[in-house]
Design an enzyme around this catalytic site. Structure first.
Site, PDB file in Angstrom:
ATOM      1  CG  ASP A  29      24.022  64.503  73.078  1.00  0.00           C
ATOM      2  OD1 ASP A  29      22.996  64.235  73.735  1.00  0.00           O
ATOM      3  OD2 ASP A  29      24.909  63.666  72.817  1.00  0.00           O
ATOM      4  CE1 TYR A  84      29.693  57.031  73.050  1.00  0.00           C
ATOM      5  CE2 TYR A  84      27.822  57.345  74.530  1.00  0.00           C
ATOM      6  CZ  TYR A  84      28.519  56.563  73.630  1.00  0.00           C
ATOM      7  OH  TYR A  84      28.036  55.322  73.288  1.00  0.00           O
ATOM      8  CE  LYS A 124      22.973  58.284  79.415  1.00  0.00           C
ATOM      9  NZ  LYS A 124      24.043  58.943  78.696  1.00  0.00           N
TER      10      LYS A 124
END
Ligand code: PLP
Length: 433
Positions: free
Chosen positions: A244, A149, A272
């Site tokens: 990522d 993702y 995050k």
């Protein structure tokens, strides 16, 4: 024991109202309990390793607001720094020294990053990095992996064909085929499939983007040689390698998966943890590539609230706490104890299960297959996971509401929390079939 007394009537009431106000009652789909059944609980407050719902139930939390809460929720030092910052205002829309501070910390920590741009989410970081990959190479295509993702931008919402490297087809209505036609997909941990894509698309692929440890298909670790191989094949073809690390950055190690595995990509996405619970994302990498970004260079990307002082402050304080001696040893120790313990209990209670754990990330799959990619993960008994999830919730343990999400630990989790979680797991796994 706890199961008897469990009540969440207020949560149910609030959530049924929410469903008339917001699509699915949530601001982000992963928060709904669609894949485990039942309704989500509505949180009231969080602190340390715990979350409390509005009915007053306390949970040991292994979601940690999906990753950011690695020092524990509402860490007193983070909260104090935020209070001080708040008095000076919440957004400047002008340069502020806090951006320099966080940028210096990120550059010092993450091996590949020589220069960084702050944005407001992981999605923004990934969509911007893709534009940069294209701008720098002058090529349009990108390779991603099935089950990885990279946020919800059009070109990343692609479902791959069953285990075969294939041309991208959109995963959601509203995503134009023309956009995802440039997105090529391969199974994770399959270097040969990537080589084949390069051979079939000569001089057209801008680069490879991946989660160096997958967290969005459960927890899946790279096979030895996979990351090295990707770097080699990308560079041999004039393409870029992009990690990522929105999830793995500052979690797998202070310098992310790239530090842990000793492999430096050309560009890196962060999010995050670097926001310490406030909205922050970032992308960075080689200086010659980053200097293409406006206003230093021609690739446009901007943001009204990007680099705002509040978000920078939460990030700075969180990284400061993480960088203290012993943090990652402690995270690895408790996470291993938890993951090994859960798996052993699952086997003792007669369940087919396998698991992965690396640093402060873990996952248990209800399958007898070792999971190396999304195809393997899909062999899981998701109905059983649903029962396990509900049982753990009623025993005061909050796990991500999907078999296909990694679990996260924080330095706030104590040995007592782990022991209580394993006791709950034994009770639940003994009951379910
Ligand atoms: C969470 C996540 C994103 C998206 O970040 P948001 O802040 O939710 O937009 C992107 N990539 C990875 C690997 C993630 O885990």
């Amino acid at each position: 024991m706890v199961a008897q007394a469990y009540k969440n009537t207020k949560s149910q009431e609030i959530f049924s109202q929410a469903k008339n106000l917001m699509p699915g009652g949530v601001s982000s789909p992963v928060r709904a309990f669609k894949s485990v059944g039942g309704e989500p609980v509505v949180f009231d407050r969080v602190n340390g390793a715990y979350a409390w719902d509005i009915d007053g139930n306390r949970y040991i939390d292994y979601v940690g607001t999906w990753g950011p809460a690695i020092v524990g929720h509402a860490h007193p030092e983070v909260i104090e720094a935020l209070h001080k910052c708040l008095d000076k205002g919440t957004s400047f829309g002008a340069p502020c020294v806090l951006e320099n501070q966080l940028a210096e910390m990120v550059i010092a920590a993450v091996p590949s990053i020589e220069m960084v741009r702050f944005v407001n989410s992981g999605t923004e970081a990934c969509m911007s990095v893709l534009r940069l990959m294209r701008a720098f190479t002058g090529r349009d295509k990108v390779i991603k992996f099935e089950g990885c993702y990279h946020g919800h931008a059009d070109m990343f919402l692609v479902k791959a064909g069953s285990g075969v490297a294939t041309l991208g087809l959109p995963d959601s209505p509203g995503v134009p085929k023309s956009t995802t036609a440039s997105t090529l997909t391969a199974p994770y941990n399959d270097l040969e499939a990537v080589k084949k894509l390069f051979a079939e698309n000569p001089d057209q692929i801008s680069g490879i983007i991946l989660e160096p440890v997958v967290g969005n298909a459960g927890c899946i670790v790279p096979k030895p040689g996979f990351l090295e191989g990707l770097k080699e094949v990308a560079h041999a073809n004039g393409a870029l390698l992009v990690f990522d690390e929105v999830m793995t950055g500052f979690r797998i190690a202070y310098g992310g998966a790239q530090e842990k595995f000793g492999i430096t990509p050309d560009l890196t996405c962060l999010g995050k943890i670097i926001g310490g619970g406030l909205p922050v994302g970032a992308y960075g990498g080689r200086k010659d590539i980053m200097e293409m970004v406006a206003p230093a260079g021609p690739m446009y990307q901007a943001g009204t609230l990007s680099g705002n002082p509040l978000a920078m402050t939460a990030g700075i304080k969180t990284l400061e706490i993480l960088n203290r001696p012993g943090t990652y040893e402690q995270l690895d120790r408790i996470t291993k104890k938890l993951a090994d313990g859960m798996l052993a209990i699952a086997h003792e209670t007669g369940h087919a299960a396998t698991g992965n754990q690396i640093s402060a990330m873990f996952g248990m799959f209800f399958t007898d297959r070792q999971v190396y990619n999304y195809e393997d993960a899909k062999t899981c008994d998701t109905a059983k996971f649903g029962k396990f999830h509900r049982g753990m919730l009623e025993h005061g343990v909050y796990l991500a509401p999907s078999q296909f999400e990694a679990g996260f630990t924080a330095i706030a989790h104590s040995d007592e929390d782990i022991a209580a979680t394993l006791t709950a797991a034994r009770a639940v796994l003994s009951e379910i079939k």
